[in-house]
Design an enzyme around this catalytic site. Structure first.
Site, PDB file in Angstrom:
ATOM      1  N   ASP A 140       0.874  -1.160   0.000  1.00  0.00           N
ATOM      2  CA  ASP A 140       0.000   0.000   0.000  1.00  0.00           C
ATOM      3  C   ASP A 140       0.925   1.228   0.000  1.00  0.00           C
ATOM      4  OD1 ASP A 140      -2.369   1.597   0.553  1.00  0.00           O
ATOM      5  OD2 ASP A 140      -1.550   1.783   2.580  1.00  0.00           O
ATOM      6  N   ASP A 177      -0.050   5.106   0.686  1.00  0.00           N
ATOM      7  CA  ASP A 177      -0.341   6.073   1.753  1.00  0.00           C
ATOM      8  C   ASP A 177      -0.448   5.358   3.103  1.00  0.00           C
ATOM      9  OD1 ASP A 177      -1.626   8.524   2.932  1.00  0.00           O
ATOM     10  OD2 ASP A 177      -3.351   7.182   2.982  1.00  0.00           O
TER      11      ASP A 177
HETATM   12  P1  B16 Z   1      -6.510  10.135  -4.052  1.00  0.00           P
HETATM   13  P2  B16 Z   1      -3.694   4.047  -0.313  1.00  0.00           P
HETATM   14  C1  B16 Z   1      -5.549   5.950  -0.418  1.00  0.00           C
HETATM   15  O1  B16 Z   1      -4.229   5.529  -0.630  1.00  0.00           O
HETATM   16  C2  B16 Z   1      -5.648   6.780   0.856  1.00  0.00           C
HETATM   17  O2  B16 Z   1      -5.337   5.980   1.993  1.00  0.00           O
HETATM   18  C3  B16 Z   1      -7.048   7.312   1.011  1.00  0.00           C
HETATM   19  O3  B16 Z   1      -7.137   8.109   2.178  1.00  0.00           O
HETATM   20  C4  B16 Z   1      -7.388   8.151  -0.241  1.00  0.00           C
HETATM   21  O4  B16 Z   1      -8.717   8.645  -0.161  1.00  0.00           O
HETATM   22  C5  B16 Z   1      -7.230   7.281  -1.481  1.00  0.00           C
HETATM   23  O5  B16 Z   1      -5.899   6.776  -1.529  1.00  0.00           O
HETATM   24  C6  B16 Z   1      -7.488   8.051  -2.753  1.00  0.00           C
HETATM   25  O6  B16 Z   1      -6.496   9.024  -2.904  1.00  0.00           O
HETATM   26  O7  B16 Z   1      -7.458  11.208  -3.641  1.00  0.00           O
HETATM   27  O8  B16 Z   1      -5.060  10.587  -4.114  1.00  0.00           O
HETATM   28  O9  B16 Z   1      -6.938   9.439  -5.330  1.00  0.00           O
HETATM   29  O10 B16 Z   1      -3.684   3.917   1.186  1.00  0.00           O
HETATM   30  O11 B16 Z   1      -4.595   3.056  -0.998  1.00  0.00           O
HETATM   31  O12 B16 Z   1      -2.290   4.090  -0.896  1.00  0.00           O
HETATM   32 MG    MG Z   2      -2.946   3.125   3.187  1.00  0.00          MG
END
Ligand code: B16
Ligand code: MG
Length: 215
Positions: free
Chosen positions: A9, A11
């Site tokens: 993952d 974030d």
């Molecule tokens: P974006 P991951 C996710 O990343 C985040 O944890 C989540 O908080 C966010 O809403 C989602 O990506 C979408 O992000 O707005 O940049 O498209 O944890 O799956 O790496």
């Molecule tokens: Mg994450």
């Protein structure tokens, strides 16, 4: 358990952009007069941008049109990207960088499985554009975590069976996605405590002994 690949993952695992998501959503919620705190924020981890907005709007009595929702999600993303654009490779934790190098040196295939549509930008800002053998992200999928689609895509890009690709996640939605796809899962931090993970870890470096055992 045989481990041939690791799917990370992004974030909350590779980088701490979760703080930027929090600040950007807090700014948007504040403009709307909607309460927003760390508890609500925890539900947004791993969930897509529009689904995150829906969770935030649960706290509002007003009904928002689709056009208004898209405008709000766009505003959040502009604020979020303004933080991302300030990141540099020095924001990559040395422990993350070292662990990726060690795993790669062991011959493991490495991939990203992220819901984020900003994945390419984040990897670029951190100097990680060339490091992963495959990147599956929010721009390539129809259903975000807890659906397993993003991890199944990463495994298929790597040419590895799900049962042999360890997913590393910080979010409940991500761990559910891994299990739904038939992947072993390592949970980092809080989410690992509440869900059924194969490995519960505090730091990313703990993946090295896990993967040594799985070779
Ligand atoms: P974006 P991951 C996710 O990343 C985040 O944890 C989540 O908080 C966010 O809403 C989602 O990506 C979408 O992000 O707005 O940049 O498209 O944890 O799956 O790496
Ligand atoms: Mg994450």
């Amino acid at each position: 358990m045989l481990i041939e690949a690791v799917i990370f993952d992004l974030d909350g695992v590779i980088c701490h952009t979760d703080q930027f998501h929090y600040q950007a959503w807090k700014a948007v919620a504040g403009q709307l007069g909607i309460p927003f705190d760390e508890h609500i924020n925890a539900r947004l981890r791993g969930v897509s941008r529009m689904e995150s907005l829906e969770i935030i709007l649960e706290q509002s009595e007003k009904n928002y049109s689709q056009e208004e929702k898209e405008q709000l999600a766009g505003e959040k993303n502009r604020i979020y990207q303004s933080f991302l654009c300030k990141m540099t490779p020095t924001d990559l934790a040395p422990e993350v960088s070292r662990t990726l190098d060690v795993l790669r040196g062991m011959g493991l295939r490495l991939a990203i499985g992220s819901s984020s549509r900003n994945t390419a930008l984040i990897l670029h800002r951190l100097g990680l554009d060339e490091l992963f053998d495959a990147v599956a992200d929010g721009t390539q999928i129809k259903r975000s975590k807890p659906d397993p689609e993003v991890f199944l895509l990463a495994a298929s890009l790597l040419g590895v069976r799900p049962s042999r690709a360890l997913v590393v996640e910080d979010a409940a939605a991500g761990i559910q996605a891994a299990k739904a796809g038939g992947f072993p899962a390592a949970g980092i931090g809080g989410a690992a405590q509440i869900l059924d993970v194969d490995f519960s870890i505090e730091t990313i470096a703990e993946l090295v002994p896990i993967c040594i055992q799985g070779r």
